[in-house]
Design a protein around this motif. Structure first.
Motif, PDB file in Angstrom:
ATOM      1  N   ALA A 195     -18.139  94.826  18.718  1.00  0.00           N
ATOM      2  CA  ALA A 195     -19.202  95.550  19.265  1.00  0.00           C
ATOM      3  C   ALA A 195     -20.492  94.439  19.155  1.00  0.00           C
ATOM      4  CB  ALA A 195     -19.973  97.017  18.668  1.00  0.00           C
ATOM      5  N   ALA A 196     -21.299  94.474  20.031  1.00  0.00           N
ATOM      6  CA  ALA A 196     -22.413  93.617  20.047  1.00  0.00           C
ATOM      7  C   ALA A 196     -24.076  93.649  19.683  1.00  0.00           C
ATOM      8  CB  ALA A 196     -22.971  92.536  20.515  1.00  0.00           C
ATOM      9  N   VAL A 197     -24.602  92.983  18.577  1.00  0.00           N
ATOM     10  CA  VAL A 197     -26.287  94.060  18.181  1.00  0.00           C
ATOM     11  C   VAL A 197     -27.193  92.839  18.767  1.00  0.00           C
ATOM     12  CG1 VAL A 197     -27.518  93.743  16.343  1.00  0.00           C
ATOM     13  CG2 VAL A 197     -25.647  94.483  15.417  1.00  0.00           C
ATOM     14  N   LEU A 198     -27.307  93.909  19.767  1.00  0.00           N
ATOM     15  CA  LEU A 198     -28.745  92.746  21.141  1.00  0.00           C
ATOM     16  C   LEU A 198     -29.726  93.056  20.272  1.00  0.00           C
ATOM     17  CD1 LEU A 198     -27.302  94.777  24.283  1.00  0.00           C
ATOM     18  CD2 LEU A 198     -26.101  93.018  23.454  1.00  0.00           C
ATOM     19  N   ARG A 199     -30.220  93.639  19.212  1.00  0.00           N
ATOM     20  CA  ARG A 199     -31.400  93.577  19.460  1.00  0.00           C
ATOM     21  C   ARG A 199     -31.548  94.632  17.530  1.00  0.00           C
ATOM     22  NH1 ARG A 199     -36.428  95.154  22.078  1.00  0.00           N
ATOM     23  NH2 ARG A 199     -38.128  96.046  20.390  1.00  0.00           N
ATOM     24  N   PRO A 200     -31.525  93.430  16.647  1.00  0.00           N
ATOM     25  CA  PRO A 200     -32.140  94.320  15.234  1.00  0.00           C
ATOM     26  C   PRO A 200     -32.844  94.917  15.159  1.00  0.00           C
ATOM     27  CG  PRO A 200     -32.299  92.200  15.002  1.00  0.00           C
ATOM     28  CD  PRO A 200     -32.174  92.133  16.641  1.00  0.00           C
ATOM     29  N   GLY A 201     -32.567  96.055  14.546  1.00  0.00           N
ATOM     30  CA  GLY A 201     -33.987  96.911  14.697  1.00  0.00           C
ATOM     31  C   GLY A 201     -33.661  97.783  12.888  1.00  0.00           C
ATOM     32  N   ARG A 202     -34.544  98.150  12.406  1.00  0.00           N
ATOM     33  CA  ARG A 202     -34.694  98.766  11.105  1.00  0.00           C
ATOM     34  C   ARG A 202     -35.212 100.820  10.991  1.00  0.00           C
ATOM     35  NH1 ARG A 202     -40.087  96.469  11.059  1.00  0.00           N
ATOM     36  NH2 ARG A 202     -41.593  98.203  11.006  1.00  0.00           N
ATOM     37  N   LEU A 233     -26.776  98.708  19.916  1.00  0.00           N
ATOM     38  CA  LEU A 233     -24.849  98.132  19.315  1.00  0.00           C
ATOM     39  C   LEU A 233     -24.866  97.955  20.962  1.00  0.00           C
ATOM     40  CD1 LEU A 233     -25.098  98.028  16.434  1.00  0.00           C
ATOM     41  CD2 LEU A 233     -23.580  99.080  16.574  1.00  0.00           C
ATOM     42  N   ASP A 234     -24.950  97.372  21.336  1.00  0.00           N
ATOM     43  CA  ASP A 234     -23.452  97.467  23.134  1.00  0.00           C
ATOM     44  C   ASP A 234     -22.641  97.338  22.655  1.00  0.00           C
ATOM     45  OD1 ASP A 234     -22.067  96.529  25.117  1.00  0.00           O
ATOM     46  OD2 ASP A 234     -22.474  94.623  25.368  1.00  0.00           O
ATOM     47  N   LEU A 235     -21.709  98.182  22.466  1.00  0.00           N
ATOM     48  CA  LEU A 235     -20.102  98.730  22.130  1.00  0.00           C
ATOM     49  C   LEU A 235     -18.824  98.228  22.504  1.00  0.00           C
ATOM     50  CD1 LEU A 235     -19.342 101.158  20.147  1.00  0.00           C
ATOM     51  CD2 LEU A 235     -19.317 102.319  21.775  1.00  0.00           C
ATOM     52  N   ARG A 236     -19.588  97.696  24.361  1.00  0.00           N
ATOM     53  CA  ARG A 236     -18.315  96.241  24.524  1.00  0.00           C
ATOM     54  C   ARG A 236     -16.940  97.275  24.828  1.00  0.00           C
ATOM     55  NH1 ARG A 236     -19.159  90.478  21.633  1.00  0.00           N
ATOM     56  NH2 ARG A 236     -21.690  89.742  23.311  1.00  0.00           N
ATOM     57  N   SER A 237     -16.187  97.676  24.059  1.00  0.00           N
ATOM     58  CA  SER A 237     -15.912  97.996  23.709  1.00  0.00           C
ATOM     59  C   SER A 237     -15.404  99.925  23.709  1.00  0.00           C
ATOM     60  CB  SER A 237     -13.904  97.339  22.967  1.00  0.00           C
ATOM     61  OG  SER A 237     -12.877  98.101  22.676  1.00  0.00           O
ATOM     62  N   ILE A 238     -14.627 100.150  24.180  1.00  0.00           N
ATOM     63  CA  ILE A 238     -14.903 101.431  24.457  1.00  0.00           C
ATOM     64  C   ILE A 238     -13.627 102.068  23.179  1.00  0.00           C
ATOM     65  CG2 ILE A 238     -15.091 104.226  25.733  1.00  0.00           C
ATOM     66  CD1 ILE A 238     -17.171 102.253  25.613  1.00  0.00           C
ATOM     67  N   GLN A 239     -12.384 101.777  23.693  1.00  0.00           N
ATOM     68  CA  GLN A 239     -10.998 101.838  23.167  1.00  0.00           C
ATOM     69  C   GLN A 239     -10.274 100.810  23.142  1.00  0.00           C
ATOM     70  OE1 GLN A 239      -8.967 103.269  20.625  1.00  0.00           O
ATOM     71  NE2 GLN A 239      -9.135 105.155  21.850  1.00  0.00           N
ATOM     72  N   PRO A 240     -10.022 100.284  21.767  1.00  0.00           N
ATOM     73  CA  PRO A 240     -10.792 100.743  20.395  1.00  0.00           C
ATOM     74  C   PRO A 240     -12.409 100.691  20.085  1.00  0.00           C
ATOM     75  CG  PRO A 240      -9.476  98.965  20.198  1.00  0.00           C
ATOM     76  CD  PRO A 240      -9.152  98.833  21.213  1.00  0.00           C
TER      77      PRO A 240
END
Lengths: 324, 315
Positions: A195-202, A233-240
């Motif tokens: 996955a990729a973090v597109l925007r960080p946050g708390r 989070l952009d998951l990008r990949s669903i499986q896995p």
């Protein structure tokens, strides 16, 4: 400034893969002459010849089954199924054949094939041309499923899918083909399963993928104005899927929402929520929420479809529940 | 063909037909003993199709098969040890005990798998033929299907595509007159020759219980496909002596039908081409080979969970 369009990124991924490996071939309905329903295969027949880039008849069951046999016999086929809704005719080849063969044949072989297709609504295409069926495929052991949300991901994930030795379903989104970004300095192959973090946050985590990320970003911008920082989070990949990345984000924000355009019931969000309720239980300060489509077929009428698809308002409402 | 090669071929064909027969008879015993997981579909009465068609193929030629695929796997060259161990679900099996009866496969010998789904092997053979064509291999692909698969729409899709792209694929119909538990004439209103004609594909019919005839016709037809003549259909009229599955009580099957099948036994007909000493020698050898393979399989270890669970993906 040069820009990279999503459908051009898809095209470039196939062109680069075909140039790098003479065993990569492409076939599907209208991919050669017409260049694909969304223009993603335009020009490839001229570049690589009519032997490697072929128009097929409208025979989804046969062409996907054919990809399985081609993959067993030394080719790396890419098949375009122009709408994911048409995969219903090809399900035997995908589910009973491609997915099973490696295990069922005792790892004598793998099935290096790519099914490129697209899902999603927003275009008034109706119940048989708008579905998001990725959870069906993610449920079958032996398949990999990716959903690229932007041009760089479309390139990087498709390249990864083509070199992957196992069957990969690459699900693009019809509403994304015309989207564009400034031409990136480099276009790396992206690992499947990350996955990729597109925007960080708390304050809260929203996990999403594909075109739904646009509504998520809009909602996050609204929340930011109120001083609420959303991690996207952009998951990008669903499986896995990237369980570690989701858990790590949950450990930072302690609140989790999953957003997808697919029907909410029995969907990808249900799997993520269930896993995080288990392995992330100690991190949770609130129930895990999902935002997805209601349990009904995709409507045609604009007014209905707008309400049917997840939008920033749904997501904001869920975020307020999560933060309450 | 000279006389010596005629005799050599008759011996070879009898050996294959006999090996399949004895192997499946041994399976029936092993099944009754409870050593075979699930259920099995025997091809007793149909062995000449497997033996004759595979005799026309080279090791690089590829085959997709059906749920009744034991004979095809054996005739394509799968070793008997690997075959029996697979049927018993053992780690030494061709598929390490993970496929079993309905999924016997030996990719290195071009056997791309029996198949539990009716008609599903046909497009896989097409894809294999496409790979042969694009990669410039001197090879053909063979799609074996039963007459039951004639009711699947996929057959039409595959015939159309095979002709359209002039693929080096041979469709072999094992027409045994039955689709599962129902006679074919109560399922199908068309004949395969007419369907072939509608697709512009050559159709050749043969007595599927005469192994010499199947081998000759298959050699002829495969040669045409190999030369780039495009797809062809070989329809082999044969007999399913047993039921749909081993143990099928065959309710409603006319006893006269079973008696007629016995009169067409491909094994007896294949044996008639040989001298008595020739046949006896082959029988002694095959009996010993089957006994050794069964003993091997009985002693073979079961699959390991870790290996099976780790095989879902390559990476």
């Amino acid at each position: 400034m040069t820009e990279l369009r999503y459908n051009h990124a898809v095209n470039r991924a196939m062109a680069d893969a075909m140039a790098a490996d003479p065993t990569v071939v492409l076939f599907g309905e209208d991919v050669a002459g017409a260049g694909g329903v969304y223009g993603a295969t335009r020009g490839l027949r001229d570049k690589f010849g009519a032997d490697r880039v072929r128009d097929t008849p409208i025979s989804e069951a046969a062409i996907v089954g054919m990809a399985v046999g081609a993959a067993l016999s030394g080719l790396k086929p890419i098949v375009e199924i122009s709408f994911i809704d048409f995969m219903t005719f090809a399900m035997d080849a995908v589910v009973n054949q491609a997915a099973k063969m490696r295990t069922m044949f005792g790892a004598q072989c793998s099935v290096p094939m790519v099914l490129r297709t697209q899902h999603g609504g927003g275009a008034g295409s109706g119940p048989q041309h708008s579905q998001c069926l990725e959870a069906w495929f993610a449920h079958v052991p032996g398949l990999k499923v990716v959903c690229p949300a932007d041009p760089a991901s479309a390139y990087g994930l498709l390249r990864a899918a083509i070199v992957d030795p196992d069957p990969v379903i690459v699900i693009e989104h019809k509403a994304l083909y015309a989207t564009r970004v400034p031409e990136p300095d480099s276009l790396p192959i992206l690992p499947i399963g990350k996955a990729a973090v597109l925007r960080p946050g708390r304050d809260l985590t929203i996990v999403s993928y594909g075109a739904a990320l646009r509504a998520v970003s809009d909602a996050a911008a609204t929340l930011a104005k109120e001083g609420i920082e959303t991690e996207i989070l952009d998951l990008r990949s669903i499986q896995p899927w990237d369980e570690a990345a989701v858990l790590a984000s949950l450990a930072r924000t302690h609140r989790l929402m999953i957003v997808h355009e697919a029907v909410e019931a029995f969907g990808v969000g249900a799997e993520i929520a269930a896993r995080m309720a288990d392995i992330g239980f100690d991190e949770l300060d609130a129930p895990i929420l999902r935002v997805g489509a209601p349990f009904m077929p995709s409507p045609v009428a604009k007014a209905l479809e707008r309400r049917y698809m997840p939008n920033a308002d749904n997501i904001l409402a869920a975020a307020r529940r999560l933060l309450a | 063909m000279g006389k010596t090669s005629d005799i050599a071929r008759a011996r070879r064909l009898y050996r294959t037909v006999l090996t399949i027969r004895r192997a499946e008879e041994a399976l029936a015993v092993l099944l009754a003993e409870g050593l075979i997981p699930g259920f099995i579909h025997l091809s007793i009465g149909q062995e000449a199709v497997a033996a004759g068609v595979m005799d026309a193929l080279t090791p690089v030629d590829t085959v997709t098969s059906t749920h009744r695929g034991h004979g095809h796997a054996i005739a394509k060259g799968m070793g008997l040890d690997a075959f029996f161990a697979e049927l018993l679900g053992r780690d030494s099996g061709a598929c390490r005990g993970r496929g079993g009866s309905m999924h016997v496969a030996d990719i290195s010998r071009g056997m791309l798998g029996a198949n539990g789904i009716v008609a599903a092997g046909m497009p896989i053979a097409l894809g294999s033929a496409l790979a042969h064509q694009i990669l410039g291999r001197d090879a053909v692909a063979v799609a074996i299907f039963g007459d039951g698969a004639m009711a699947e729409g996929l057959l039409h899709e595959c015939l159309n595509l095979a002709r359209l792209w002039n693929l080096p694929v041979l469709f072999v119909c094992e027409n045994n007159g039955w689709g599962e538990f129902l006679p074919t004439d109560r399922q199908i209103v068309f004949s395969l020759d007419k369907l072939a004609a509608a697709h512009g594909i050559a159709h050749v019919a043969v007595d599927g219980n005469d192994v010499a005839a199947v081998a000759s016709k298959a050699a002829e037809v495969v040669a045409g496909v190999r030369k780039g003549g495009g797809p062809a259909i070989l329809e082999c009229h044969t007999t399913r002596v047993g039921g749909h599955y081993e143990g099928d009580p065959q309710r409603g099957r006319d006893p006269a039908d079973r008696a007629a099948n016995a009169a067409r036994d491909p094994l007896i007909r294949a044996r008639a081409a040989l001298t008595e000493p020739d046949a006896a020698k082959i029988e002694a050898e095959v009996t010993a080979e089957i006994a050794a393979a069964v003993a091997f399989a009985r002693a073979a270890p079961p699959p390991k969970w870790e290996d099976a669970a780790a095989s879902v993906y390559t990476i």
